[in-house]
Design a protein around this motif. Structure first.
Motif, PDB file in Angstrom:
ATOM      1  N   ARG A 295      44.090 -23.515  18.452  1.00  0.00           N
ATOM      2  CA  ARG A 295      44.165 -22.459  17.443  1.00  0.00           C
ATOM      3  C   ARG A 295      45.575 -21.886  17.306  1.00  0.00           C
ATOM      4  N   GLU A 296      46.456 -22.176  18.278  1.00  0.00           N
ATOM      5  CA  GLU A 296      47.844 -21.723  18.180  1.00  0.00           C
ATOM      6  C   GLU A 296      48.661 -22.550  17.207  1.00  0.00           C
ATOM      7  N   ARG A 297      48.182 -23.741  16.879  1.00  0.00           N
ATOM      8  CA  ARG A 297      48.959 -24.634  16.019  1.00  0.00           C
ATOM      9  C   ARG A 297      49.167 -24.011  14.646  1.00  0.00           C
ATOM     10  N   GLY A 298      50.417 -24.022  14.193  1.00  0.00           N
ATOM     11  CA  GLY A 298      50.742 -23.411  12.908  1.00  0.00           C
ATOM     12  C   GLY A 298      50.126 -24.129  11.724  1.00  0.00           C
ATOM     13  N   ASP A 299      49.858 -25.445  11.883  1.00  0.00           N
ATOM     14  CA  ASP A 299      49.331 -26.205  10.759  1.00  0.00           C
ATOM     15  C   ASP A 299      47.810 -26.209  10.697  1.00  0.00           C
ATOM     16  N   MET A 300      47.159 -25.521  11.627  1.00  0.00           N
ATOM     17  CA  MET A 300      45.702 -25.482  11.613  1.00  0.00           C
ATOM     18  C   MET A 300      45.204 -24.624  10.451  1.00  0.00           C
ATOM     19  N   GLU A 301      44.136 -25.064   9.791  1.00  0.00           N
ATOM     20  CA  GLU A 301      43.581 -24.313   8.678  1.00  0.00           C
ATOM     21  C   GLU A 301      43.139 -22.929   9.140  1.00  0.00           C
ATOM     22  N   LYS A 302      43.525 -21.907   8.376  1.00  0.00           N
ATOM     23  CA  LYS A 302      43.179 -20.540   8.723  1.00  0.00           C
ATOM     24  C   LYS A 302      41.748 -20.259   8.268  1.00  0.00           C
ATOM     25  N   ILE A 303      40.909 -19.852   9.216  1.00  0.00           N
ATOM     26  CA  ILE A 303      39.494 -19.614   8.952  1.00  0.00           C
ATOM     27  C   ILE A 303      39.113 -18.243   9.481  1.00  0.00           C
ATOM     28  N   GLY A 304      38.290 -17.536   8.739  1.00  0.00           N
ATOM     29  CA  GLY A 304      37.836 -16.227   9.201  1.00  0.00           C
ATOM     30  C   GLY A 304      36.546 -15.818   8.515  1.00  0.00           C
ATOM     31  N   ILE A 305      36.029 -14.677   8.947  1.00  0.00           N
ATOM     32  CA  ILE A 305      34.821 -14.140   8.330  1.00  0.00           C
ATOM     33  C   ILE A 305      34.896 -12.617   8.373  1.00  0.00           C
ATOM     34  N   ALA A 306      34.515 -11.993   7.258  1.00  0.00           N
ATOM     35  CA  ALA A 306      34.513 -10.536   7.173  1.00  0.00           C
ATOM     36  C   ALA A 306      33.368  -9.972   8.002  1.00  0.00           C
ATOM     37  N   THR A 307      33.663  -8.920   8.757  1.00  0.00           N
ATOM     38  CA  THR A 307      32.636  -8.327   9.620  1.00  0.00           C
ATOM     39  C   THR A 307      31.796  -7.286   8.892  1.00  0.00           C
ATOM     40  N   GLY A 308      32.295  -6.813   7.757  1.00  0.00           N
ATOM     41  CA  GLY A 308      31.618  -5.711   7.076  1.00  0.00           C
ATOM     42  C   GLY A 308      32.140  -4.359   7.517  1.00  0.00           C
ATOM     43  N   PHE A 309      33.015  -4.348   8.521  1.00  0.00           N
ATOM     44  CA  PHE A 309      33.619  -3.109   9.008  1.00  0.00           C
ATOM     45  C   PHE A 309      35.052  -2.994   8.490  1.00  0.00           C
ATOM     46  N   HIS A 310      35.624  -1.785   8.667  1.00  0.00           N
ATOM     47  CA  HIS A 310      36.986  -1.525   8.215  1.00  0.00           C
ATOM     48  C   HIS A 310      37.790  -0.900   9.348  1.00  0.00           C
ATOM     49  N   VAL A 311      39.106  -0.948   9.198  1.00  0.00           N
ATOM     50  CA  VAL A 311      40.014  -0.370  10.187  1.00  0.00           C
ATOM     51  C   VAL A 311      40.957   0.578   9.458  1.00  0.00           C
ATOM     52  N   ALA A 325      39.253 -13.877  12.867  1.00  0.00           N
ATOM     53  CA  ALA A 325      40.073 -14.981  12.363  1.00  0.00           C
ATOM     54  C   ALA A 325      40.452 -15.928  13.499  1.00  0.00           C
ATOM     55  N   ASN A 326      40.512 -17.215  13.174  1.00  0.00           N
ATOM     56  CA  ASN A 326      40.799 -18.205  14.218  1.00  0.00           C
ATOM     57  C   ASN A 326      42.242 -18.186  14.694  1.00  0.00           C
ATOM     58  N   PHE A 327      43.148 -17.561  13.941  1.00  0.00           N
ATOM     59  CA  PHE A 327      44.546 -17.534  14.384  1.00  0.00           C
ATOM     60  C   PHE A 327      44.858 -16.314  15.248  1.00  0.00           C
ATOM     61  N   ALA A 328      43.913 -15.391  15.397  1.00  0.00           N
ATOM     62  CA  ALA A 328      44.093 -14.258  16.298  1.00  0.00           C
ATOM     63  C   ALA A 328      43.656 -14.700  17.698  1.00  0.00           C
ATOM     64  N   LEU A 329      44.483 -14.415  18.697  1.00  0.00           N
ATOM     65  CA  LEU A 329      44.260 -14.943  20.042  1.00  0.00           C
ATOM     66  C   LEU A 329      44.204 -13.823  21.069  1.00  0.00           C
ATOM     67  N   MET A 330      43.249 -13.918  21.991  1.00  0.00           N
ATOM     68  CA  MET A 330      43.185 -12.946  23.080  1.00  0.00           C
ATOM     69  C   MET A 330      44.304 -13.163  24.087  1.00  0.00           C
ATOM     70  N   ALA A 342      52.307 -10.251   3.003  1.00  0.00           N
ATOM     71  CA  ALA A 342      53.580 -10.376   2.292  1.00  0.00           C
ATOM     72  C   ALA A 342      54.708 -10.819   3.219  1.00  0.00           C
ATOM     73  N   HIS A 343      54.535 -10.612   4.545  1.00  0.00           N
ATOM     74  CA  HIS A 343      55.660 -10.836   5.459  1.00  0.00           C
ATOM     75  C   HIS A 343      55.277 -11.635   6.713  1.00  0.00           C
ATOM     76  N   ASP A 344      54.171 -12.353   6.655  1.00  0.00           N
ATOM     77  CA  ASP A 344      53.769 -13.256   7.729  1.00  0.00           C
ATOM     78  C   ASP A 344      53.048 -14.445   7.090  1.00  0.00           C
ATOM     79  N   GLN A 345      53.501 -15.649   7.365  1.00  0.00           N
ATOM     80  CA  GLN A 345      52.982 -16.818   6.659  1.00  0.00           C
ATOM     81  C   GLN A 345      51.512 -17.079   6.975  1.00  0.00           C
ATOM     82  N   ARG A 346      51.102 -16.888   8.225  1.00  0.00           N
ATOM     83  CA  ARG A 346      49.687 -17.086   8.564  1.00  0.00           C
ATOM     84  C   ARG A 346      48.812 -16.120   7.777  1.00  0.00           C
ATOM     85  N   ASP A 347      49.248 -14.859   7.774  1.00  0.00           N
ATOM     86  CA  ASP A 347      48.491 -13.841   7.040  1.00  0.00           C
ATOM     87  C   ASP A 347      48.477 -14.138   5.549  1.00  0.00           C
ATOM     88  N   PHE A 348      49.589 -14.638   5.040  1.00  0.00           N
ATOM     89  CA  PHE A 348      49.689 -14.959   3.611  1.00  0.00           C
ATOM     90  C   PHE A 348      48.687 -16.052   3.235  1.00  0.00           C
TER      91      PHE A 348
END
Length: 606
Positions: A295-311, A325-330, A342-348
């Motif tokens: 999941r650390e690989r930059g070329d891996m497809e970014k996958i996620g799911i909305a929890t229904g909650f907000h921050v 999201a699969n690119f967030a790591l513990m 706007a300022h992080d390619q993974r997030d974009f």
């Protein structure tokens, strides 16, 4: 060389060396000491060519130092606990204890026949009770010092070896032993608090001038120091705190969603009982199936799911959706990521895929950005925009002001983060040192008294891996009495990672027959640190960082007078043989290849 009769000449001189005790080192001498150490082998079979090159290099150094008039210390032993030895025993259909005894005898004879210069009086084997008694004793000292603890955690699981792996034992998402794809599981496990030593491990690398630069860089990258800020977001609906670590506090006003790792402890707490529980947890389990390295690989497809909650963002009060999201790591920061597309390619990439807002908060000096027309994240420097009191400031200057703003309002603080994580040492396998802890319903977690060490491995156990520690099936081992209250209690059934054994073996060599302590301080003071260590670079972020951490703790406990155990390190490289392969004819000899093609079928050879 045709006249060299090695069958007569070599045994003759080997007898001479033995009779005259040429390689027996004596601490009671005025000669300059020289501790030359080769990494000891796993006794899982015969010696191979990697051993030959390693131990021949060590032999040359030993003899050279002797000719210089040094009092040379050259011990040898056996890394006989752990997965390699256990798997070899299973393959051979033998009990690990019998397999080890057989293999050690064979490999010791091969070493003697080679004539390598070792002081065999100092031989140790980590699976011998006289050795692992002190491994357990040292564990208890770490436990008393708060350096050993147990917690529930998402861990790396090898489904083939049926055991947990430390982060350092996972390479490109696969088990470094067998190559199997590693999974993630939640288990209660024992850890050493290695992350608390991250700064010292990093800073001391500058002192290790006798180490290869490549190894020092590998450890520097593995420790992974980052400067930035902790920012305290919170879950809007529940008030749960969700701190993040970021190296870009200048982008905090541009957060449009929050990403958390699928292993984040808040995920199940928030989702349980929610309308989307089934859908979200199914996606979370699928994300967790992929290892951290994958999941650390930059070329891996970014996958996620909305929890229904907000921050809620503390700096502007904006409420943004919370995603798993699969690119967030513990393994980095807090496991939560403030996402600024706007300022992080993974997030974009994630934002474009899930139709999330893009908010520009750093504009280039000329040619202002239009978020609707952006095709990639803008990651260069610029001036703050949409950033309240910081608008118009150069973003690098704004960083310090934003951190001060966070601290003034108790929304966060400037901080340093390290990639290094605590050392997961529990193993659900048989062949290892039992962890000396007892569990009592009345007294809780109780260390085994020192007088009761070693906690011996029972022999009559079905040791083939099932996913649960084989010791858990041995009632005779598990059931005991509490050393505090005398009531019924149960033993810990996990064993220790074999790297615990090898993190202090160089100290045991100094006093290998001492029955009262793991090593004599006077002997250690004379021989240590190791003057020349020879071994493979593959241990750069495993053994070579574990033994440094271990020695740092022993120094803190007043057990050794130095912090770094190894003065000079030589990595011998790999012994390789070129091989030829044809898709049709399979493996070929060198004479079956001509001009890059198979002489049998004409096919291309690789």
């Amino acid at each position: 060389m045709a006249d060299y009769n090695y069958r007569e000449i070599e045994p003759k001189w080997q007898r001479f060396w033995k009779q005259n005790k040429k390689f027996e080192s004596d601490a009671r001498t005025d000669k300059r000491k020289s501790y030359v150490l080769c990494m000891y082998p796993y006794p899982s079979g015969s010696l191979h060519m990697g051993h030959v090159i390693n131990y021949t290099i060590g032999d040359v150094i030993v003899r050279y130092r002797m000719m210089q008039g040094c009092n040379v210390f050259s011990p040898m032993g056996w890394d006989s606990f752990g997965l390699p030895a256990e798997n070899a025993a299973i393959k051979a259909g033998l009990h690990p204890e019998d397999s080890i005894r057989k293999n050690v005898a064979k490999m010791r004879e091969q070493m003697r026949t080679a004539g390598w210069a070792y002081d065999w009086r100092r031989e140790v084997a980590t699976s011998h009770p006289g050795y692992y008694k002190w491994t357990q004793w040292l564990f208890l000292k770490f436990y008393e010092a708060g350096q050993a603890y147990k917690k529930m955690a998402a861990v790396n699981w090898c489904p083939k070896d049926n055991t947990v792996l430390a982060n350092e034992q996972v390479h490109d998402g696969r088990c470094e032993r067998c190559g199997t794809t590693v999974e993630q599981r939640d288990l209660e496990q024992w850890f050493f608090k290695m992350s608390s030593d991250a700064e010292r491990l990093l800073n001391n690398l500058d002192r290790l001038t006798g180490w290869p630069e490549k190894v020092r860089k590998m450890q520097t990258d593995w420790i992974g120091r980052s400067e930035g800020a902790r920012i305290d977001f919170h879950v809007t609906e529940t008030g749960d705190q969700m701190p993040v670590f970021t190296t870009r506090p200048d982008t905090v006003y541009g957060v449009t969603f929050m990403s958390v790792a699928p292993e984040h402890p808040l995920v199940e707490k928030l989702i349980k009982g929610s309308p989307r529980e089934t859908e979200v947890m199914e996606a979370v389990r699928e994300m967790r199936r992929h290892g951290t390295a994958e999941r650390e690989r930059g070329d891996m497809e970014k996958i996620g799911i909305a929890t229904g909650f907000h921050v809620t963002n503390p700096v502007n009060g904006e409420e943004v959706p919370l995603y798993v999201a699969n690119f967030a790591l513990m393994t980095y920061g807090t496991g939560a990521v403030m996402s600024v597309p706007a300022h992080d390619q993974r997030d974009f990439e994630f934002a474009r895929k899930y139709d999330l807002p893009v908010k520009v908060v750093i504009q280039p000096p000329d040619n202002p950005l239009d978020p609707k027309k952006m095709t990639e994240a803008y990651v260069d420097d610029g001036v703050q925009a949409n950033s309240a009191p910081f608008d118009g400031m150069p973003n690098r200057e704004a960083m310090a002001g934003i951190i001060e703003h966070l601290e003034k309002n108790n929304w966060g603080a400037g901080t340093i983060n390290y990639r290094l994580r605590d050392w997961l040492l529990s193993r659900q396998r048989y062949w290892g040192a039992p962890i000396p802890i007892i569990y009592c319903d009345k007294c809780g977690e109780v260390p085994v008294p020192e007088d009761d060490l070693p906690v011996l491995l029972p022999r009559d156990v079905e040791f083939r891996p099932t996913g649960e520690s084989p010791l858990a099936t041995c009632d005779e081992f598990v059931n005991t009495t509490c050393p505090r209250c005398g009531g019924p209690a149960k033993r810990e059934t996990d064993t220790m990672d074999t790297f615990v054994d090898s993190s202090w073996y160089f100290l045991r060599y100094c006093s290998p027959r001492n029955e009262d302590k793991p090593f004599d301080p006077d002997d250690v003071d004379h021989w240590m640190p190791v003057d020349q260590y020879i071994g493979g670079i593959e241990h750069a972020t495993m053994h070579l960082i574990y033994c440094r951490y271990f020695t740092h703790v022993l120094r803190d406990l007043g057990m050794v007078p130095f912090e770094e155990p190894i003065a000079n390190l030589f990595c011998q490289g790999m012994v390789c043989k070129e091989a030829f392969y044809c898709r049709k004819c399979k493996w070929l000899r060198e004479d079956e290849v001509a001009n890059g093609r198979c002489t049998k079928c004409g096919g291309e050879v690789h």
